[in-house]
Design an enzyme around this catalytic site. Structure first.
Site, short mmCIF file in Angstrom:
data_model
loop_
_atom_site.label_atom_id
_atom_site.label_comp_id
_atom_site.label_asym_id
_atom_site.label_seq_id
_atom_site.Cartn_x
_atom_site.Cartn_y
_atom_site.Cartn_z
N TRP A 28 15.69 -1.02 9.89
CA TRP A 28 14.49 -0.35 9.38
C TRP A 28 13.46 -0.03 10.47
O TRP A 28 13.23 -0.84 11.36
CB TRP A 28 13.84 -1.25 8.33
CG TRP A 28 12.51 -0.76 7.87
CD1 TRP A 28 11.28 -1.11 8.38
CD2 TRP A 28 12.26 0.18 6.82
NE1 TRP A 28 10.29 -0.44 7.69
CE2 TRP A 28 10.86 0.35 6.73
CE3 TRP A 28 13.08 0.89 5.94
CZ2 TRP A 28 10.26 1.19 5.80
CZ3 TRP A 28 12.49 1.73 5.02
CH2 TRP A 28 11.10 1.88 4.95
N MET A 29 12.80 1.12 10.31
CA MET A 29 11.64 1.47 11.14
C MET A 29 10.56 2.09 10.26
O MET A 29 10.87 2.92 9.41
CB MET A 29 12.06 2.48 12.20
CG MET A 29 10.90 3.01 13.03
SD MET A 29 11.45 4.06 14.37
CE MET A 29 11.62 5.61 13.51
N ASP B 132 5.90 2.71 10.91
CA ASP B 132 4.88 3.31 11.79
C ASP B 132 5.16 3.22 13.30
O ASP B 132 5.58 2.17 13.79
CB ASP B 132 3.54 2.59 11.63
CG ASP B 132 3.13 2.37 10.21
OD1 ASP B 132 3.80 2.83 9.29
OD2 ASP B 132 2.09 1.70 10.01
N GLN C 37 7.10 -0.32 14.00
CA GLN C 37 7.35 -1.30 12.96
C GLN C 37 8.86 -1.36 12.69
O GLN C 37 9.48 -0.34 12.38
CB GLN C 37 6.61 -0.90 11.67
CG GLN C 37 5.10 -1.03 11.78
CD GLN C 37 4.68 -2.48 11.75
OE1 GLN C 37 4.62 -3.09 10.70
NE2 GLN C 37 4.40 -3.06 12.91
N PHE D 186 2.36 -6.56 12.10
CA PHE D 186 2.06 -5.25 11.53
C PHE D 186 1.55 -4.31 12.64
O PHE D 186 1.59 -4.63 13.80
CB PHE D 186 1.00 -5.40 10.43
CG PHE D 186 1.57 -5.66 9.05
CD1 PHE D 186 2.86 -6.11 8.84
CD2 PHE D 186 0.77 -5.44 7.91
CE1 PHE D 186 3.35 -6.35 7.56
CE2 PHE D 186 1.25 -5.67 6.63
CZ PHE D 186 2.53 -6.12 6.45
N ARG E 259 -6.52 -4.11 8.23
CA ARG E 259 -5.39 -3.98 9.15
C ARG E 259 -5.41 -2.75 10.05
O ARG E 259 -6.24 -1.87 9.92
CB ARG E 259 -4.08 -3.98 8.35
CG ARG E 259 -3.96 -2.89 7.31
CD ARG E 259 -2.59 -3.03 6.62
NE ARG E 259 -2.41 -2.10 5.53
CZ ARG E 259 -2.71 -2.36 4.26
NH1 ARG E 259 -3.24 -3.51 3.93
NH2 ARG E 259 -2.49 -1.44 3.33
N GLU F 199 -4.96 3.41 5.70
CA GLU F 199 -4.12 2.69 6.65
C GLU F 199 -4.13 3.43 7.98
O GLU F 199 -4.41 4.62 8.06
CB GLU F 199 -2.68 2.59 6.14
CG GLU F 199 -2.55 1.84 4.83
CD GLU F 199 -1.11 1.54 4.48
OE1 GLU F 199 -0.77 0.36 4.37
OE2 GLU F 199 -0.31 2.49 4.33
N TRP G 40 7.99 4.16 2.10
CA TRP G 40 8.56 2.81 2.03
C TRP G 40 9.78 2.74 1.10
O TRP G 40 10.78 2.13 1.43
CB TRP G 40 7.52 1.78 1.57
CG TRP G 40 6.34 1.74 2.48
CD1 TRP G 40 6.20 0.97 3.59
CD2 TRP G 40 5.15 2.51 2.37
NE1 TRP G 40 4.99 1.22 4.19
CE2 TRP G 40 4.32 2.15 3.47
CE3 TRP G 40 4.69 3.46 1.47
CZ2 TRP G 40 3.07 2.71 3.66
CZ3 TRP G 40 3.44 4.01 1.67
CH2 TRP G 40 2.64 3.63 2.75
#
Ligand code: FRU
Length: 462
Positions: free
Chosen positions: A7-8, A10, A26, A66, A130, A184, A272
Site C-alpha cells: 500500500w501507498m 500521501d 505513506q 503519518f 496532523r 488534511e 482509501w
C-alpha cells in the site's frame, strides 16, 4: 511512481538534494491496504524513473508514522548537527495524534527517531491534529521555522527556533465545502505570477467532506493568501478553487523550487477505500504525474497553472502519430502508457468533442472525455474543468493533453490551466482511441504519443 509492493498513500517529506528529488510516502509494507503506516522512500533525477530505497520511518511506541515534511537544517538549529535532515511528522496512536521528529545525517537514507518525541501534543479533546508542513520563513524581521498544521476544519500556525519547541500563533478557518469537513495535508508555498516579478503565497488543502471519506470529484483546493510568518489571511472573499477536478487526486505536496527552480507538485492518485485496477497488482496506490506550478493573472483573477513535467508533444523521448480516419479520428495504442494531444475548436455553444478510450480487453471499461461549451468532463460524475473560465471570458477550451498510464488518466487543459485525474478501468492492454465531433466542433490537430522505443501505435482497419 508506485511502491515496489503493497500500500501507498500521501507523498511525504518532498525534498531536492543536489539534483535528486527525494519522495517519501505513506506506506504499509505488509499489506495491500491502509494501516501500519511507515514512510517509504524513493528518489529520481528526472521525476519519471524512480529508485526505491529502504523504509525511512517505522511505527514505534508513539504510534504509526503519518504524513509530514522533511527540512534541511543547515545551521543545526534542532541539535542534530549542521546540515542534518529533519523529518517533522504526525504519529497516530489509536486515533490520538502528536508531532514527532526524526533526523538523518546521510542524505535521507537512514533515520533516527528523536528521543524527546513527541515534540507537540494535541490540546485536550482535539482528535484531528496532523500533517505538519514545516518551512523556513525569512523576512526583514528575522527568520524562524513555521509549522502549518491541519486541526479539524482549521489550519493552525506554529513557530519555533529549534523544531523542538513550538508556539501557536494563529488559527485560520479555510472556507471549505460545508460544515463538518475535515482538512488534511496542508501545503503552503510561494508561487511566481507568470510574466511579473511577483510571487504569492498559496495554501493547498485536501478535504474529507461532511459525512466522511469517500470517492468524490475535486477533493483538493487552493487559495491565495497573505502570510507574515505567523498568520494567514485570505485574499478578499476568496473561497478557494478546485486544484484537480478528478476523483482520484489527493494530498498534493511540492518540491519547493524557491526563487530559482520550478516548484513541482505531486499528489496521491487514489482514495482509501477505492483501489480500482490496482487490486489486481502487487502494489496499491500511485503518485500523479508531477506538475510544475505557477500562477497566471487574467482579467483580474488569479488562476493556477499545472502542466505535467512530461511534455509528450515536444519531447524527443516520445514518438507521435496523427489520429486519423475521418469521420471519426481513431487509432489503436498498444502500450499501457500513452498521451493524447488534441487541439479543438468548438466555435460556438453547439460544439462537442468526445475523446473515447475503448480497451481491447473485454474485462476492462471504456472511458469518455467530453468537451463542450461548459468545459471538460471526465466521466459521468466528474466535476467540470474550466467552467469558471468559460463564464469569465467566453473563450472555449483549446487544447487537451491526456496522459494514460496503467489505468490512470490525467487530463490537462490549455497547458495546465485545468486538471482532472482519475484511476479508471482501462486496464493495462491495447486501447482504441477515437474522437467524435458534433455540432460546430472541429479538430485542428490530434496526435497520440508513446514513449519510445517500446510503445506502438497502429491505425485499425475500418
Ligand atoms: C491523508 C491522510 C493524512 C494522514 C495520512 C495517514 O490521506 O489521512 O491526514 O496523515 O493520510 O495515512
Amino acid at each position: 511512481m508506485t511502491p515496489p509492493a503493497n500500500w501507498m498513500n500521501d507523498p511525504n517529506g518532498l525534498i531536492k538534494i543536489d539534483d535528486t528529488f527525494h519522495l517519501f510516502y505513506q506506506h504499509n509494507p505488509t499489506a495491500n491496504r491502509w494501516g501500519n503506516l511507515h514512510w517509504g522512500h524513493a528518489s529520481s533525477t528526472d521525476l519519471l524513473r524512480w529508485d526505491h530505497h529502504p523504509i525511512a520511518l517505522a511505527p514505534d511506541d508513539h504510534g504509526q508514522a503519518f504524513s509530514g515534511t522533511v527540512v534541511a537544517d543547515d545551521t543545526g538549529s534542532a541539535g542534530f548537527g549542521a546540515g542534518a535532515l529533519v523529518a517533522v511528522f504526525t504519529q497516530d496512536l489509536d486515533g490520538f495524534q502528536r508531532q514527532s521528529l526524526a533526523s538523518s545525517t546521510d542524505g535521507g537514507m537512514t533515520w533516527q527517531m528523536f528521543s524527546g518525541n513527541p515534540v507537540l501534543d494535541a490540546p485536550e479533546g482535539v482528535h484531528d491534529f496532523r500533517d505538519p508542513k514545516v518551512l523556513r520563513y525569512e523576512s526583514e524581521q528575522g527568520s524562524w521555522w513555521v509549522m502549518v498544521l491541519a486541526v479539524g476544519a482549521e489550519i493552525w500556525i506554529y513557530r519555533s527556533e529549534d523544531l523542538r519547541s513550538w508556539q501557536q500563533c494563529s488559527a485560520f478557518a479555510v472556507p471549505t465545502q460545508g460544515e463538518g469537513s475535515i482538512l488534511e495535508v496542508p501545503e503552503l508555498v510561494r508561487l511566481p505570477v507568470e510574466g511579473t516579478g511577483e510571487s504569492i503565497w498559496v495554501l493547498l488543502v485536501s478535504i474529507i467532506p461532511p459525512g466522511g471519506a469517500r470517492r468524490l470529484a475535486g477533493r483538493t483546493r487552493w487559495i491565495a493568501v497573505d502570510f507574515d510568518g505567523e498568520r494567514l489571511t485570505a485574499h478578499d472573499a476568496d473561497r478557494g478553487s478546485t486544484f484537480d477536478a478528478g476523483c482520484d487526486f489527493y494530498a498534493p505536496m511540492v518540491w519547493d523550487g524557491g526563487p530559482c527552480d520550478p516548484t513541482i507538485c505531486v499528489g496521491w492518485m487514489n482514495e482509501w477505500g477505492f483501489v480500482g485496477p490496482d487490486r489486481d497488482t502487487e502494489w496499491c496506490g500511485r503518485m500523479s504525474m508531477p506538475r510544475r506550478l505557477t500562477l497566471v493573472r487574467s482579467r483580474g483573477q488569479l488562476r493556477l497553472r499545472q502542466p505535467p513535467v512530461v511534455d509528450a508533444p515536444n519531447d524527443p523521448a516520445w514518438r507521435g502519430a496523427t489520429l486519423m480516419n475521418s469521420p471519426d479520428l481513431r487509432g489503436l495504442v498498444d502500450n499501457r502508457c500513452f498521451a493524447i494531444w488534441v487541439r479543438c475548436d468548438l466555435d460556438d455553444a453547439t460544439g462537442v468533442v468526445e475523446i473515447e478510450f475503448a480497451p481491447e480487453d473485454a474485462d476492462a471499461e471504456s472511458k469518455i472525455i467530453r468537451i463542450d461549451a461548459e468545459g471538460l468532463r471526465l466521466g459521468q460524475d466528474g466535476e467540470c474543468i474550466c467552467a469558471e473560465q468559460e463564464e469569465q471570458d467566453g473563450s472555449w477550451i483549446r487544447e487537451v493533453l491526456v496522459i494514460v498510464d496503467a489505468g490512470s488518466i490525467e487530463v490537462f487543459v490549455d497547458d495546465g490551466l485545468g486538471a482532472a485525474s482519475e484511476i479508471c478501468g482501462l486496464g493495462f492492454g491495447a486501447t482504441a482511441v477515437s474522437l467524435h465531433l458534433a455540432g460546430s466542433a472541429s479538430v485542428a490537430a490530434a496526435s497520440v504519443f508513446v514513449p519510445s522505443p517500446n510503445g506502438s501505435f497502429t491505425e485499425p482497419a475500418s
